[in-house]
Write a protein that holds these residues in place. Structure first.
Motif, PDB file in Angstrom:
ATOM      1  N   PHE A 227      33.437  -4.970   9.506  1.00  0.00           N
ATOM      2  CA  PHE A 227      33.086  -3.576   9.217  1.00  0.00           C
ATOM      3  C   PHE A 227      34.218  -2.646   9.653  1.00  0.00           C
ATOM      4  CE2 PHE A 227      28.558  -4.665   8.618  1.00  0.00           C
ATOM      5  CZ  PHE A 227      28.253  -3.810   7.573  1.00  0.00           C
ATOM      6  N   LYS A 228      34.789  -2.935  10.817  1.00  0.00           N
ATOM      7  CA  LYS A 228      35.881  -2.102  11.324  1.00  0.00           C
ATOM      8  C   LYS A 228      37.101  -2.208  10.423  1.00  0.00           C
ATOM      9  CE  LYS A 228      37.393   0.784  14.375  1.00  0.00           C
ATOM     10  NZ  LYS A 228      36.758   2.122  14.497  1.00  0.00           N
ATOM     11  N   THR A 229      37.373  -3.411   9.939  1.00  0.00           N
ATOM     12  CA  THR A 229      38.502  -3.612   9.030  1.00  0.00           C
ATOM     13  C   THR A 229      38.324  -2.808   7.751  1.00  0.00           C
ATOM     14  OG1 THR A 229      38.947  -5.835   9.878  1.00  0.00           O
ATOM     15  CG2 THR A 229      39.757  -5.331   7.672  1.00  0.00           C
ATOM     16  N   MET A 230      37.120  -2.866   7.184  1.00  0.00           N
ATOM     17  CA  MET A 230      36.842  -2.112   5.963  1.00  0.00           C
ATOM     18  C   MET A 230      36.878  -0.603   6.223  1.00  0.00           C
ATOM     19  SD  MET A 230      36.351  -3.816   3.115  1.00  0.00           S
ATOM     20  CE  MET A 230      35.184  -2.886   2.116  1.00  0.00           C
ATOM     21  N   GLU A 231      36.359  -0.193   7.366  1.00  0.00           N
ATOM     22  CA  GLU A 231      36.381   1.229   7.702  1.00  0.00           C
ATOM     23  C   GLU A 231      37.816   1.743   7.802  1.00  0.00           C
ATOM     24  OE1 GLU A 231      34.905   4.308  11.240  1.00  0.00           O
ATOM     25  OE2 GLU A 231      34.463   2.160  11.380  1.00  0.00           O
ATOM     26  N   ASN A 232      38.683   0.948   8.395  1.00  0.00           N
ATOM     27  CA  ASN A 232      40.089   1.344   8.508  1.00  0.00           C
ATOM     28  C   ASN A 232      40.747   1.433   7.135  1.00  0.00           C
ATOM     29  OD1 ASN A 232      39.998   1.514  11.297  1.00  0.00           O
ATOM     30  ND2 ASN A 232      40.678  -0.598  11.613  1.00  0.00           N
ATOM     31  N   SER A 233      40.419   0.484   6.263  1.00  0.00           N
ATOM     32  CA  SER A 233      41.008   0.490   4.922  1.00  0.00           C
ATOM     33  C   SER A 233      40.547   1.697   4.111  1.00  0.00           C
ATOM     34  CB  SER A 233      40.643  -0.796   4.170  1.00  0.00           C
ATOM     35  OG  SER A 233      41.213  -1.924   4.785  1.00  0.00           O
ATOM     36  N   LEU A 234      39.328   2.160   4.383  1.00  0.00           N
ATOM     37  CA  LEU A 234      38.737   3.241   3.589  1.00  0.00           C
ATOM     38  C   LEU A 234      38.708   4.571   4.341  1.00  0.00           C
ATOM     39  CD1 LEU A 234      35.699   1.283   2.093  1.00  0.00           C
ATOM     40  CD2 LEU A 234      37.899   1.752   1.006  1.00  0.00           C
ATOM     41  N   GLN A 235      39.477   4.680   5.408  1.00  0.00           N
ATOM     42  CA  GLN A 235      39.371   5.863   6.270  1.00  0.00           C
ATOM     43  C   GLN A 235      39.689   7.170   5.548  1.00  0.00           C
ATOM     44  OE1 GLN A 235      42.532   6.178   9.317  1.00  0.00           O
ATOM     45  NE2 GLN A 235      43.423   4.320   8.435  1.00  0.00           N
ATOM     46  N   TYR A 236      40.558   7.129   4.528  1.00  0.00           N
ATOM     47  CA  TYR A 236      40.896   8.354   3.800  1.00  0.00           C
ATOM     48  C   TYR A 236      40.017   8.547   2.563  1.00  0.00           C
ATOM     49  CZ  TYR A 236      45.008   8.125   6.785  1.00  0.00           C
ATOM     50  OH  TYR A 236      45.843   8.057   7.880  1.00  0.00           O
ATOM     51  N   CYS A 237      39.241   7.537   2.225  1.00  0.00           N
ATOM     52  CA  CYS A 237      38.380   7.603   1.038  1.00  0.00           C
ATOM     53  C   CYS A 237      36.958   8.029   1.379  1.00  0.00           C
ATOM     54  CB  CYS A 237      38.340   6.238   0.343  1.00  0.00           C
ATOM     55  SG  CYS A 237      39.949   5.635  -0.224  1.00  0.00           S
ATOM     56  N   LEU A 238      36.423   7.505   2.468  1.00  0.00           N
ATOM     57  CA  LEU A 238      35.022   7.760   2.813  1.00  0.00           C
ATOM     58  C   LEU A 238      34.688   9.248   2.937  1.00  0.00           C
ATOM     59  CD1 LEU A 238      34.449   4.883   5.399  1.00  0.00           C
ATOM     60  CD2 LEU A 238      33.635   4.998   3.036  1.00  0.00           C
ATOM     61  N   PRO A 239      35.560  10.078   3.541  1.00  0.00           N
ATOM     62  CA  PRO A 239      35.214  11.506   3.651  1.00  0.00           C
ATOM     63  C   PRO A 239      35.154  12.225   2.305  1.00  0.00           C
ATOM     64  CG  PRO A 239      36.930  10.904   5.236  1.00  0.00           C
ATOM     65  CD  PRO A 239      36.801   9.762   4.281  1.00  0.00           C
ATOM     66  N   LEU A 240      35.618  11.576   1.243  1.00  0.00           N
ATOM     67  CA  LEU A 240      35.678  12.221  -0.070  1.00  0.00           C
ATOM     68  C   LEU A 240      34.527  11.817  -0.987  1.00  0.00           C
ATOM     69  CD1 LEU A 240      39.521  11.807  -0.652  1.00  0.00           C
ATOM     70  CD2 LEU A 240      38.316  13.820   0.207  1.00  0.00           C
ATOM     71  N   ILE A 241      33.645  10.950  -0.500  1.00  0.00           N
ATOM     72  CA  ILE A 241      32.480  10.552  -1.288  1.00  0.00           C
ATOM     73  C   ILE A 241      31.405  11.625  -1.173  1.00  0.00           C
ATOM     74  CG2 ILE A 241      30.708   8.786  -1.636  1.00  0.00           C
ATOM     75  CD1 ILE A 241      33.500   7.814  -2.243  1.00  0.00           C
ATOM     76  N   ARG A 242      30.821  12.020  -2.301  1.00  0.00           N
ATOM     77  CA  ARG A 242      29.781  13.058  -2.306  1.00  0.00           C
ATOM     78  C   ARG A 242      28.419  12.380  -2.088  1.00  0.00           C
ATOM     79  NH1 ARG A 242      32.902  17.241  -4.895  1.00  0.00           N
ATOM     80  NH2 ARG A 242      35.030  16.451  -4.760  1.00  0.00           N
ATOM     81  N   PHE A 243      28.161  11.957  -0.869  1.00  0.00           N
ATOM     82  CA  PHE A 243      26.947  11.190  -0.582  1.00  0.00           C
ATOM     83  C   PHE A 243      25.673  11.975  -0.886  1.00  0.00           C
ATOM     84  CE2 PHE A 243      29.976   8.934   2.248  1.00  0.00           C
ATOM     85  CZ  PHE A 243      29.772   7.644   1.771  1.00  0.00           C
ATOM     86  N   TYR A 244      25.731  13.297  -0.754  1.00  0.00           N
ATOM     87  CA  TYR A 244      24.537  14.103  -0.995  1.00  0.00           C
ATOM     88  C   TYR A 244      24.219  14.226  -2.483  1.00  0.00           C
ATOM     89  CZ  TYR A 244      24.422  15.511   3.906  1.00  0.00           C
ATOM     90  OH  TYR A 244      24.321  15.510   5.275  1.00  0.00           O
ATOM     91  N   SER A 245      25.096  13.703  -3.336  1.00  0.00           N
ATOM     92  CA  SER A 245      24.849  13.749  -4.778  1.00  0.00           C
ATOM     93  C   SER A 245      24.129  12.500  -5.281  1.00  0.00           C
ATOM     94  CB  SER A 245      26.179  13.897  -5.533  1.00  0.00           C
ATOM     95  OG  SER A 245      26.819  15.103  -5.189  1.00  0.00           O
ATOM     96  N   LEU A 246      23.886  11.553  -4.396  1.00  0.00           N
ATOM     97  CA  LEU A 246      23.234  10.305  -4.793  1.00  0.00           C
ATOM     98  C   LEU A 246      21.723  10.487  -4.882  1.00  0.00           C
ATOM     99  CD1 LEU A 246      25.165   7.839  -2.450  1.00  0.00           C
ATOM    100  CD2 LEU A 246      25.662   8.347  -4.843  1.00  0.00           C
TER     101      LEU A 246
END
Length: 316
Positions: A227-246
């Protein structure tokens, strides 16, 4: 008032280039079997191209200025392309009318390597304004070429806009998982990305998995380290997901299994939002993509509540 005689000056410099008597530099261009030696003049090259200036001065120091002709190699550039670029370097002349588009792209790459900023800017603009259909048809090549450099910003912008407006077409032309991180982040920042947000989320996860081939697709099997590895890989992408639009269904089935990727407070806010229909999004949430709402008439919180009511009706 001053009068400029650039036409004659340009012609005279072209004559200097064509003069085989007074050169003091040789440039080996291309790779076997397509190699050509060009004769040129250090003063002109050094003042026109920062790249050639560094290369030639470095070679001079190695030879201790012992009278040997300065020599350098440009293996990444085709001789026929360099011939055109060299004429631009000397005389400021460039004619593209009879050049095919693939060669113009090669000129752009050569100009970028030689740090010819003026030519780089001109060729990018020319391609975008005059050859847009060709760029779209050869999108994979254009995208790969533009993001291999930090200087082809206009071409990068063209690619990002095309992906945002026509994701189906662009993703057919390239392997999404091979996108450079810079390209992916630029795409995720766009409000006009024409994809459902759940599809954006799924593509981001797929991209992250491609960067970490040892991680299995099923998050149920992931260790804390994975999970930590994936979080590091996606660290600049995750803040840009519009989670409230789901939708609530998508959040529960397709985001919740990956909750360890999200910051704790963000996940708690999302959980409260999707479990309590009267809760409001956090203050720093990103609005829906493609949404152009008049804030004087409609509040985004109300839009979110209506969306959840629709989810509830659909589920009943």
């Amino acid at each position: 008032m001053s009068t400029q005689f650039f036409s004659n000056l340009s012609r005279n410099y072209i004559e200097i280039l064509e003069d085989s008597e007074y050169y003091d530099v040789t440039i080996e261009v291309g790779e076997d079997p397509n190699v050509k030696i060009f004769r040129a003049h250090m003063n002109i090259l050094c003042h026109r191209s920062p790249y050639l200036r560094r290369a030639l001065i470095s070679n001079n120091k190695k030879n201790n200025n012992d009278g040997v002709l300065s020599h350098t190699k440009l293996p990444n550039i085709l001789p026929e392309i360099f011939q055109i670029v060299l004429k631009y370097i000397y005389g400021g002349i460039l004619s593209l009318d009879e050049e095919n588009t693939s060669d113009i792209l090669k000129m752009l790459v050569a100009a970028d390597e030689l740090i010819l900023h003026e030519l780089v800017d001109y060729l990018q603009t020319y391609l975008i304004e005059n050859k847009a259909d060709w760029l779209e048809k050869h999108f994979e090549l254009i995208h790969r070429t533009s993001f291999q450099s930090n200087n082809l910003l206009e071409l990068q912008k063209f690619c990002t806009e095309f992906m945002a407006k026509s994701p189906d077409k662009s993703f057919e032309s390239l392997d999404f998982t091979s996108l450079p991180e810079k390209s992916l982040v630029s795409l995720l920042k766009r409000d006009d990305l024409r994809m459902k947000e759940i599809e954006v989320w799924e593509h981001v996860l797929k991209w992250g998995l491609a960067q970490n081939p040892t991680v299995t697709p099923d998050p149920v099997t992931w260790t804390d380290d994975e999970f930590k590895t994936m979080e590091n890989s996606l660290q600049y992408c995750l803040p840009l997901i519009r989670f409230y639009s789901l939708s609530s269904k998508d959040f529960l089935g397709k985001v919740r299994p990956y909750k360890k990727l999200l910051k704790h407070q963000l996940y708690e806010d999302l959980l409260g939002y999707y479990l309590d229909f009267e809760s409001e999004p956090s203050n720093n949430f990103l609005p829906p993509r493609n949404g152009k709402f008049d804030s004087k008439i409609v509040n985004l919180n109300i839009i979110s509540l209506v969306s959840k009511w629709i989810d509830k009706i659909d589920a009943s």
